[in-house]
Motif scaffolding. Structure first.
Motif, PDB file in Angstrom:
ATOM      1  N   ALA A 114       0.830  -1.205   0.000  1.00 37.81           N
ATOM      2  CA  ALA A 114       0.000   0.000   0.000  1.00 37.81           C
ATOM      3  C   ALA A 114       0.866   1.256   0.000  1.00 37.81           C
ATOM      4  CB  ALA A 114      -0.928  -0.005   1.211  1.00 37.81           C
ATOM      5  N   ALA A 115       1.973   1.228   0.730  1.00 39.15           N
ATOM      6  CA  ALA A 115       2.875   2.380   0.761  1.00 39.15           C
ATOM      7  C   ALA A 115       3.457   2.648  -0.620  1.00 39.15           C
ATOM      8  CB  ALA A 115       3.987   2.145   1.778  1.00 39.15           C
ATOM      9  N   VAL A 116       3.800   1.582  -1.346  1.00 39.03           N
ATOM     10  CA  VAL A 116       4.300   1.728  -2.715  1.00 39.03           C
ATOM     11  C   VAL A 116       3.234   2.367  -3.595  1.00 39.03           C
ATOM     12  CG1 VAL A 116       4.979   0.462  -4.793  1.00 39.03           C
ATOM     13  CG2 VAL A 116       5.961  -0.163  -2.579  1.00 39.03           C
ATOM     14  N   LYS A 117       2.008   1.864  -3.502  1.00 40.55           N
ATOM     15  CA  LYS A 117       0.922   2.347  -4.357  1.00 40.55           C
ATOM     16  C   LYS A 117       0.529   3.789  -4.037  1.00 40.55           C
ATOM     17  CE  LYS A 117      -2.292  -0.897  -5.088  1.00 40.55           C
ATOM     18  NZ  LYS A 117      -3.180  -2.057  -4.831  1.00 40.55           N
ATOM     19  N   ASN A 118       0.834   4.230  -2.814  1.00 38.10           N
ATOM     20  CA  ASN A 118       0.563   5.612  -2.423  1.00 38.10           C
ATOM     21  C   ASN A 118       1.740   6.542  -2.714  1.00 38.10           C
ATOM     22  OD1 ASN A 118      -2.107   6.126  -0.594  1.00 38.10           O
ATOM     23  ND2 ASN A 118      -1.472   3.989  -0.492  1.00 38.10           N
ATOM     24  N   GLY A 119       2.814   5.992  -3.272  1.00 37.17           N
ATOM     25  CA  GLY A 119       3.985   6.807  -3.568  1.00 37.17           C
ATOM     26  C   GLY A 119       4.763   7.214  -2.334  1.00 37.17           C
ATOM     27  N   ALA A 120       4.503   6.553  -1.207  1.00 37.74           N
ATOM     28  CA  ALA A 120       5.180   6.912   0.039  1.00 37.74           C
ATOM     29  C   ALA A 120       6.591   6.351   0.113  1.00 37.74           C
ATOM     30  CB  ALA A 120       4.366   6.428   1.238  1.00 37.74           C
ATOM     31  N   ILE A 121       6.842   5.263  -0.619  1.00 35.16           N
ATOM     32  CA  ILE A 121       8.171   4.665  -0.671  1.00 35.16           C
ATOM     33  C   ILE A 121       8.497   4.332  -2.119  1.00 35.16           C
ATOM     34  CG2 ILE A 121       8.217   3.720   1.670  1.00 35.16           C
ATOM     35  CD1 ILE A 121       7.252   1.080   0.598  1.00 35.16           C
ATOM     36  N   PRO A 122       9.774   4.210  -2.456  1.00 35.77           N
ATOM     37  CA  PRO A 122      10.155   3.855  -3.827  1.00 35.77           C
ATOM     38  C   PRO A 122       9.563   2.513  -4.237  1.00 35.77           C
ATOM     39  CG  PRO A 122      12.052   4.663  -2.606  1.00 35.77           C
ATOM     40  CD  PRO A 122      10.948   4.477  -1.607  1.00 35.77           C
ATOM     41  N   ASN A 145       6.699   7.077  -8.555  1.00 29.74           N
ATOM     42  CA  ASN A 145       5.553   7.256  -9.444  1.00 29.74           C
ATOM     43  C   ASN A 145       4.927   5.920  -9.793  1.00 29.74           C
ATOM     44  OD1 ASN A 145       5.949  10.065  -9.582  1.00 29.74           O
ATOM     45  ND2 ASN A 145       7.533   9.775 -11.134  1.00 29.74           N
ATOM     46  N   TYR A 146       4.026   5.473  -8.940  1.00 31.71           N
ATOM     47  CA  TYR A 146       3.311   4.222  -9.213  1.00 31.71           C
ATOM     48  C   TYR A 146       1.868   4.566  -9.534  1.00 31.71           C
ATOM     49  CZ  TYR A 146       0.812  -0.107  -8.675  1.00 31.71           C
ATOM     50  OH  TYR A 146      -0.002  -1.176  -8.913  1.00 31.71           O
ATOM     51  N   PRO A 147       1.230   3.941 -10.563  1.00 35.60           N
ATOM     52  CA  PRO A 147       1.868   2.949 -11.433  1.00 35.60           C
ATOM     53  C   PRO A 147       2.681   3.639 -12.518  1.00 35.60           C
ATOM     54  CG  PRO A 147      -0.429   3.215 -12.004  1.00 35.60           C
ATOM     55  CD  PRO A 147      -0.190   4.098 -10.824  1.00 35.60           C
TER      56      PRO A 147
END
Length: 235
Positions: free
Chosen positions: A133-141, A233-235
């Motif tokens: 979820a953190a990845v999808k929120n752009g909170a982590i690389p 920048n996900y996705p």
């Protein structure tokens, strides 16, 4: 005194760790102890080195406002940009202590205990979704492994998740529902019924020891390198 935490700090945390496993074992007390540990590290690293985000809500599909699903790390560790954007370097998923932890035994003596393994493995299941979820929120690389603290009472490991494929990012391991985390309970029961629960392969640390202080210090310092990443920048 060492550069991680001084003797007084270690004694303070050890005292809290011991008190946390007396009486009724309570997950909310464990939250308090792990937060005190982080505050002690802020004293060493500086108040602006990281922010503690308690019960940080991360939408599962941030691009779909009507999708109310989310994941909530017990603690998010990060910084707040000038524009109000949260960037994370890691987080913590915490579980209640087990009975075996009451007298703060040496971590090596409990790492093979089935109840301890179950507690850690349940937290890992939830933490993996939190990282996704953190990845999808752009909170982590999105293209690097992320370290997360997995805690059971005053004991913890540091483990890595990712990087994830697109298919993995769309799949949740833990699906809370109205019946009260039924899927997680089912998985937990399966682990209990299995003669060999998944072993803990990472080093188990005890809050209030120098080994734990060194591990968390290194974790915080290495994780801070993620703030410089623009690969969010996900996705």
């Amino acid at each position: 005194m060492n550069r991680f935490q001084d003797h007084e700090s270690l004694l303070y945390l050890h005292k809290l760790a011991y008190a946390s496993v007396q009486g009724v074992l309570d997950e909310s007390v464990a939250y308090g102890i792990v937060n005190e540990m982080l505050i002690e590290h802020k004293q060493v690293l500086g108040r602006d080195f990281f922010i503690i985000f308690p019960q940080l809500r991360l939408p599962w599909n941030p691009d779909r406002p009507k999708d109310r699903r989310g994941n909530i790390p017990d603690v998010g560790l990060g910084r707040l940009t000038g524009s109000g954007v949260r960037h994370l370097q890691g987080g913590i998923e915490q579980k209640v202590a087990t009975e075996l932890m009451r007298n703060l035994p040496n971590p090596d003596s409990i790492v093979h205990d089935k109840a301890v393994q179950l507690s850690i493995n349940r937290a890992i299941i939830q933490a993996e979704d939190q990282v996704k979820a953190a990845v999808k929120n752009g909170a982590i690389p999105c293209n690097t492994a992320i370290d997360w603290i997995i805690a059971s009472g005053p004991y913890f490991i540091i483990t890595s998740f990712g990087p994830f494929t697109e298919a993995q990012l769309s799949t949740r391991s833990h699906r809370p529902n109205a019946s009260g985390d039924a899927l997680l309970a089912e998985i937990a029961q399966e682990l209990k019924d299995t003669a060999d629960s998944t072993p803990i392969t990472k080093t188990l640390h005890l809050i209030g020891t120098e080994e734990a202080a060194v591990a968390v210090h290194n974790y915080l310092v290495s994780g801070a390198q993620l703030y410089n990443s623009t690969d969010r920048n996900y996705p």
